[in-house]
Design an enzyme around this catalytic site. Structure first.
Site, PDB file in Angstrom:
ATOM      1  N   ASN A 218       1.169  -1.129  -0.480  1.00  0.00           N
ATOM      2  CA  ASN A 218      -0.516  -0.095  -0.143  1.00  0.00           C
ATOM      3  C   ASN A 218       0.655   1.347  -0.255  1.00  0.00           C
ATOM      4  O   ASN A 218       2.366   1.197  -0.286  1.00  0.00           O
ATOM      5  CB  ASN A 218      -1.617  -0.227   1.105  1.00  0.00           C
ATOM      6  CG  ASN A 218      -0.202   0.011   2.309  1.00  0.00           C
ATOM      7  OD1 ASN A 218       0.021   1.021   3.081  1.00  0.00           O
ATOM      8  ND2 ASN A 218      -0.484  -1.240   2.903  1.00  0.00           N
ATOM      9  N   ASP A 287      -4.880  -6.511   5.500  1.00  0.00           N
ATOM     10  CA  ASP A 287      -5.551  -6.716   5.834  1.00  0.00           C
ATOM     11  C   ASP A 287      -5.931  -8.509   5.502  1.00  0.00           C
ATOM     12  O   ASP A 287      -6.553  -8.885   5.949  1.00  0.00           O
ATOM     13  CB  ASP A 287      -7.069  -6.004   5.471  1.00  0.00           C
ATOM     14  CG  ASP A 287      -7.002  -4.882   6.449  1.00  0.00           C
ATOM     15  OD1 ASP A 287      -6.633  -4.250   7.601  1.00  0.00           O
ATOM     16  OD2 ASP A 287      -7.701  -3.968   5.509  1.00  0.00           O
ATOM     17  N   LYS A 297       8.605 -17.970  -9.486  1.00  0.00           N
ATOM     18  CA  LYS A 297       8.242 -17.384  -9.908  1.00  0.00           C
ATOM     19  C   LYS A 297       6.925 -17.449 -10.413  1.00  0.00           C
ATOM     20  O   LYS A 297       7.500 -18.411 -11.720  1.00  0.00           O
ATOM     21  CB  LYS A 297       8.985 -16.622 -10.833  1.00  0.00           C
ATOM     22  CG  LYS A 297       8.565 -15.144 -11.372  1.00  0.00           C
ATOM     23  CD  LYS A 297       9.612 -14.115 -12.422  1.00  0.00           C
ATOM     24  CE  LYS A 297       8.879 -13.354 -13.380  1.00  0.00           C
ATOM     25  NZ  LYS A 297       9.999 -13.012 -14.165  1.00  0.00           N
ATOM     26  N   PHE A 332      -4.878   3.930  14.865  1.00  0.00           N
ATOM     27  CA  PHE A 332      -4.852   5.079  13.003  1.00  0.00           C
ATOM     28  C   PHE A 332      -6.207   4.632  12.881  1.00  0.00           C
ATOM     29  O   PHE A 332      -6.342   3.790  12.402  1.00  0.00           O
ATOM     30  CB  PHE A 332      -4.019   4.981  12.329  1.00  0.00           C
ATOM     31  CG  PHE A 332      -2.871   6.221  13.261  1.00  0.00           C
ATOM     32  CD1 PHE A 332      -2.189   5.999  13.635  1.00  0.00           C
ATOM     33  CD2 PHE A 332      -2.624   7.175  12.188  1.00  0.00           C
ATOM     34  CE1 PHE A 332      -1.833   6.392  14.444  1.00  0.00           C
ATOM     35  CE2 PHE A 332      -1.633   8.188  13.346  1.00  0.00           C
ATOM     36  CZ  PHE A 332      -0.686   7.981  13.962  1.00  0.00           C
ATOM     37  N   LYS A 346     -14.270   2.047  14.305  1.00  0.00           N
ATOM     38  CA  LYS A 346     -13.022   2.118  14.545  1.00  0.00           C
ATOM     39  C   LYS A 346     -12.438   1.404  16.029  1.00  0.00           C
ATOM     40  O   LYS A 346     -12.146   0.582  16.810  1.00  0.00           O
ATOM     41  CB  LYS A 346     -11.901   2.502  13.793  1.00  0.00           C
ATOM     42  CG  LYS A 346     -11.087   1.309  12.979  1.00  0.00           C
ATOM     43  CD  LYS A 346     -10.647   1.902  11.590  1.00  0.00           C
ATOM     44  CE  LYS A 346     -10.646   1.541  10.839  1.00  0.00           C
ATOM     45  NZ  LYS A 346     -10.247   2.386   9.420  1.00  0.00           N
ATOM     46  N   LYS A 350     -12.069  -2.153  17.491  1.00  0.00           N
ATOM     47  CA  LYS A 350     -10.784  -2.620  17.862  1.00  0.00           C
ATOM     48  C   LYS A 350     -10.595  -2.777  19.343  1.00  0.00           C
ATOM     49  O   LYS A 350      -9.775  -3.708  20.082  1.00  0.00           O
ATOM     50  CB  LYS A 350      -9.737  -1.452  17.381  1.00  0.00           C
ATOM     51  CG  LYS A 350      -9.529  -0.805  15.757  1.00  0.00           C
ATOM     52  CD  LYS A 350      -8.974  -2.480  15.203  1.00  0.00           C
ATOM     53  CE  LYS A 350      -9.389  -2.479  13.606  1.00  0.00           C
ATOM     54  NZ  LYS A 350      -7.936  -2.315  12.936  1.00  0.00           N
TER      55      LYS A 350
END
Ligand code: CTP
Length: 410
Positions: A218, A287, A297, A332, A346, A350
């Site tokens: 990301n 996630d 590969k 965060f 959240k 959490k």
């Protein structure tokens, strides 16, 4: 009390080396020097030959009361001026800083009195950059700024406005008063409200392997987590920074545990949290991870690359929150819409103490930016901050964590 007794008991004046490089804003370096002197600083000046073409040494010598260091082989106060100045200084302020001196600092080039002094410096360094907008935006300059910031060099960023060359854009030297304030902040000893506190910080992205050469990642750069780790360490915390793959230098005094995948980040973070007082989960953990990464590969001609089976990763923040007892856990929430609603959900899901929410759809708060606009989301209230440089965001987060760990209800 006699005058001399009074002088003997006065604290020593903070010592600032003003490093002046060649740009049209050199005349403002004179005002910065005056501002520092009015605040009680003793200022010595080193200049490049180009800076001297804008304002001559007599101005700086007369006002500072010291000779200007511009020649490694001729400085009245020492035969080795760069080491003398580096050892003398409590702070070096580079103003104006050209693109050239930023490049030299990033590369460690020492080819005149000023750059050699910067290489020898071991105190904090503050840089007030000023240059043409295209020179500032040049990827080489931007990469140098990232490198220098990751090494703990402080910046007073240039402003947007009409530049001397007639262009309009970023590159104008910041206000003199802002540079003086930043210098005085840098001279102030960090408060030690996190002294002895053991802190785990996660930072950066994770890479989830598809095969030995491909992975899911990301846009996280790790800047936020690294800034938090640096600030907490400055304030006396013993910091373990569990870092995904980033290109940032380890903050001074921080123990960095490099990891690649979400599973590795989970193991390293849980292990570090066993001996910690608080955790700040700033990492953008994947996630999902490929269910069965290939050990060779994959070839598009013979392997089916059109589908990838993913499984959920362990939720580190939730796991720490469930085992935390009376310790403090901060998460965060990077969102593009319904920021506070999502952050509240959240926080509840959490089970952490605090969520730092930021709207990553804003250019001034997105992944990789040097500023962020955050809101603190507590179970019973929300606190919205202005857009701030990341080091100030890190300081605000550390303020809340220090208070919460001290049990004072942040
Ligand atoms: N986090 C974590 N472990 C994970 C995933 C996330 O510790 N496997 C932490 C992050 O470090 C961050 C917070 O959880 O502090 C982000 O919450 P999360 O729900 O994962 O956010 P998103 O990935 O954006 O999830 P969603 O798609 O539900 O918004």
């Amino acid at each position: 009390m006699s005058d001399s007794t009074h002088r003997d008991t006065e604290p020593a004046a903070p010592r600032v080396v003003l490093a002046v490089t060649g740009g049209i804003a050199v005349y403002k370096a004179v005002e910065v020097m005056r501002g520092l002197q009015h605040a009680g600083c003793d200022v010595r000046v080193t200049m490049t030959a180009d800076a001297e073409r804008f304002v001559g040494t007599p101005t700086f010598e007369a006002l500072s009361g010291h000779p200007v260091a511009d020649d490694l082989y001729a400085y009245p106060d020492s035969p080795i001026p760069h080491i003398f100045l580096a050892d003398w200084a409590d702070l070096v302020v580079v103003v104006p800083a050209t693109g050239n001196v930023l490049a030299k600092m990033a590369m460690g080039i020492a080819d005149d009195c000023l750059s050699t002094t910067l290489l020898a410096t071991h105190c904090p360094v503050l840089v007030a950059a000023a240059m043409n907008v295209h020179m500032w935006r040049n990827p080489a300059t931007q990469a140098n700024v990232v490198t220098l910031r990751s090494r703990g060099i402080r910046f007073v960023m240039p402003q947007t406005g009409l530049l001397a060359c007639g262009d309009v854009g970023e590159g104008k030297l910041a206000e003199v008063s802002d540079i003086v304030t930043a210098a005085l902040d840098a001279l102030a000893p960090a408060k030690q409200d996190m002294a002895g506190m053991r802190l785990v910080v996660t930072a950066g992205p994770t890479h989830e392997a598809i095969d030995p050469v491909r992975y899911i990642a990301n846009a996280s750069t790790g800047k936020m987590g690294y800034a938090i780790a640096r600030e907490a360490s400055r304030r006396g915390a013993v910091v373990t920074l569990v870092s995904g793959p980033v290109s940032l230098a380890a903050p001074r005094g921080v123990c960095v545990v490099p990891v690649v995948s979400a599973a590795q980040m989970r193991d390293a973070t849980v292990a570090a949290f066993a001996n910690a007082d608080a955790a700040i989960c700033a990492a953008a953990v994947a996630d999902y991870t490929p269910a069965s990464p290939a050990d060779r590969k994959l070839k598009k001609g013979t392997d089916d690359l059109s589908t990838l089976r993913l499984i959920k990763t362990a939720d580190i923040l939730a796991e720490l929150s469930h085992t935390k007892g009376d310790r403090v856990v901060v998460g965060f929430a990077a969102e593009t819409n319904d920021l506070l609603k999502n952050a509240h959900e959240k926080l509840e899901r959490k089970g952490c103490d605090l969520i730092v929410a930021n709207d990553v759809s804003r250019a001034d708060s997105t992944f990789g930016a040097d500023t962020s606009r955050i809101a603190f989301v507590w179970p019973d209230r929300t606190e919205q901050l202005d857009t701030l440089p990341l080091d100030q965001v890190a300081a605000a987060i550390c303020d809340r964590v220090a208070t919460a760990v001290a049990g004072e209800g942040a």
